[in-house]
Enzyme design. Sequence first.
Site, PDB file in Angstrom:
ATOM      1  N   ASN A 190       0.833  -1.207   0.000  1.00 39.67           N
ATOM      2  CA  ASN A 190       0.000   0.000   0.000  1.00 39.67           C
ATOM      3  C   ASN A 190       0.864   1.252   0.000  1.00 39.67           C
ATOM      4  O   ASN A 190       1.927   1.295   0.624  1.00 39.67           O
ATOM      5  CB  ASN A 190      -1.041  -0.002   1.130  1.00 39.67           C
ATOM      6  CG  ASN A 190      -0.493  -0.285   2.507  1.00 39.67           C
ATOM      7  OD1 ASN A 190       0.501  -0.988   2.670  1.00 39.67           O
ATOM      8  ND2 ASN A 190      -1.133   0.264   3.521  1.00 39.67           N
ATOM      9  N   GLU A 240       0.396   5.219   0.674  1.00 41.62           N
ATOM     10  CA  GLU A 240      -0.521   6.233   1.200  1.00 41.62           C
ATOM     11  C   GLU A 240      -0.104   7.626   0.748  1.00 41.62           C
ATOM     12  O   GLU A 240       0.970   7.828   0.165  1.00 41.62           O
ATOM     13  CB  GLU A 240      -0.587   6.115   2.727  1.00 41.62           C
ATOM     14  CG  GLU A 240      -1.167   4.767   3.131  1.00 41.62           C
ATOM     15  CD  GLU A 240      -1.473   4.640   4.619  1.00 41.62           C
ATOM     16  OE1 GLU A 240      -1.008   5.470   5.411  1.00 41.62           O
ATOM     17  OE2 GLU A 240      -2.184   3.675   4.956  1.00 41.62           O
ATOM     18  N   CYS A 261      -4.239   0.747  -2.341  1.00 43.91           N
ATOM     19  CA  CYS A 261      -4.058  -0.514  -1.614  1.00 43.91           C
ATOM     20  C   CYS A 261      -2.984  -1.390  -2.282  1.00 43.91           C
ATOM     21  O   CYS A 261      -2.715  -1.265  -3.482  1.00 43.91           O
ATOM     22  CB  CYS A 261      -5.358  -1.302  -1.599  1.00 43.91           C
ATOM     23  SG  CYS A 261      -6.667  -0.591  -0.615  1.00 43.91           S
ATOM     24  N   GLU A 282      -3.103  -4.602  -3.011  1.00 42.57           N
ATOM     25  CA  GLU A 282      -3.606  -5.524  -4.033  1.00 42.57           C
ATOM     26  C   GLU A 282      -3.665  -4.845  -5.397  1.00 42.57           C
ATOM     27  O   GLU A 282      -3.306  -5.421  -6.430  1.00 42.57           O
ATOM     28  CB  GLU A 282      -5.004  -6.031  -3.668  1.00 42.57           C
ATOM     29  CG  GLU A 282      -5.064  -6.860  -2.404  1.00 42.57           C
ATOM     30  CD  GLU A 282      -5.307  -6.028  -1.145  1.00 42.57           C
ATOM     31  OE1 GLU A 282      -4.828  -4.871  -1.076  1.00 42.57           O
ATOM     32  OE2 GLU A 282      -5.957  -6.544  -0.225  1.00 42.57           O
ATOM     33  N   CYS A 300     -10.231  -5.277   0.634  1.00 37.51           N
ATOM     34  CA  CYS A 300     -11.355  -4.334   0.749  1.00 37.51           C
ATOM     35  C   CYS A 300     -12.252  -4.444  -0.490  1.00 37.51           C
ATOM     36  O   CYS A 300     -11.893  -5.072  -1.490  1.00 37.51           O
ATOM     37  CB  CYS A 300     -10.836  -2.908   0.915  1.00 37.51           C
ATOM     38  SG  CYS A 300     -10.218  -2.164  -0.610  1.00 37.51           S
ATOM     39  N   CYS A 337     -10.766  -3.263  -3.819  1.00 40.43           N
ATOM     40  CA  CYS A 337      -9.793  -4.219  -4.369  1.00 40.43           C
ATOM     41  C   CYS A 337     -10.490  -5.448  -4.933  1.00 40.43           C
ATOM     42  O   CYS A 337     -10.088  -5.985  -5.966  1.00 40.43           O
ATOM     43  CB  CYS A 337      -8.767  -4.612  -3.314  1.00 40.43           C
ATOM     44  SG  CYS A 337      -7.575  -3.303  -3.021  1.00 40.43           S
TER      45      CYS A 337
HETATM   46  N1  THU Z   1      -5.341  -1.480   2.506  1.00 40.89           N
HETATM   47  C1  THU Z   1      -4.793  -2.312   1.577  1.00 40.89           C
HETATM   48  O1  THU Z   1      -3.648  -2.140   1.143  1.00 40.89           O
HETATM   49  N2  THU Z   1      -5.562  -3.342   1.128  1.00 40.89           N
HETATM   50  C2  THU Z   1      -6.826  -3.590   1.524  1.00 40.89           C
HETATM   51  O2  THU Z   1      -7.480  -4.475   0.986  1.00 40.89           O
HETATM   52  C3  THU Z   1      -7.406  -2.820   2.616  1.00 40.89           C
HETATM   53  C4  THU Z   1      -6.659  -1.634   3.041  1.00 40.89           C
HETATM   54  C5  THU Z   1      -4.535  -0.346   2.971  1.00 40.89           C
HETATM   55  C6  THU Z   1      -5.075   1.001   2.576  1.00 40.89           C
HETATM   56  C7  THU Z   1      -4.503   1.878   3.622  1.00 40.89           C
HETATM   57  O3  THU Z   1      -3.198   2.285   3.229  1.00 40.89           O
HETATM   58  C8  THU Z   1      -4.379   0.990   4.851  1.00 40.89           C
HETATM   59  O4  THU Z   1      -4.487  -0.338   4.373  1.00 40.89           O
HETATM   60  C9  THU Z   1      -5.467   1.222   5.894  1.00 40.89           C
HETATM   61  O5  THU Z   1      -6.720   1.173   5.338  1.00 40.89           O
END
Ligand code: THU
Length: 160
Positions: A62, A64, A73, A75, A112, A115
């Site tokens: 991920n 940010e 994210c 994925e 999520c 994704c």
């Molecule tokens: N996140 C992911 O990388 N994948 C997911 O399926 C759910 C959330 C990340 C996004 C964000 O940077 C952190 O997790 C918190 O939500």
Amino acid sequence: MKKITIESTFEVHDTIGELATPIQNLIQKASEARKKAYAPYSKFLVGAALELENGEIIAGNNQENASYPSGLCAERTAIYYAGAKFPNQKILRMAIVAGSTLNPTIKPIPPCGACRQALSEYEVKQNRPMELYFMGTSGQIAYSKSVENILPWIFDKTVL
Ligand code: THU
């Protein structure tokens, strides 16, 4: 009126040792990618590794952003890179390792909704199920035989 029931079935493995060696390796790659995640705001680090039909493994994590919605994210970082670099290679499976640096994450963390939608695009495109393995930083590993299994009745190209 008729009722439609859609069932999802998962396997839950207690230890990585229960899984075949190539799957363990893929989870290891996801775990390594997780450690390089850029998640200064949530402190929730996620790594994803996917295996292509040609044996190539693509990993992502991920990313940010100070403008929170601009982040991405793990994925999607991984699958978009795979789509960009190997557009004609089918994706056999993806492993996802997720967890906070603030407290232990010991239960499987599923992808999520956004994704799931993004992964399903590639599953439909390749006309072949994409297996998913997901876990926290330790503990059980969940297995789904396909993306459709975790996102049934999807919005896909067939409705356009
Ligand atoms: N996140 C992911 O990388 N994948 C997911 O399926 C759910 C959330 C990340 C996004 C964000 O940077 C952190 O997790 C918190 O939500």
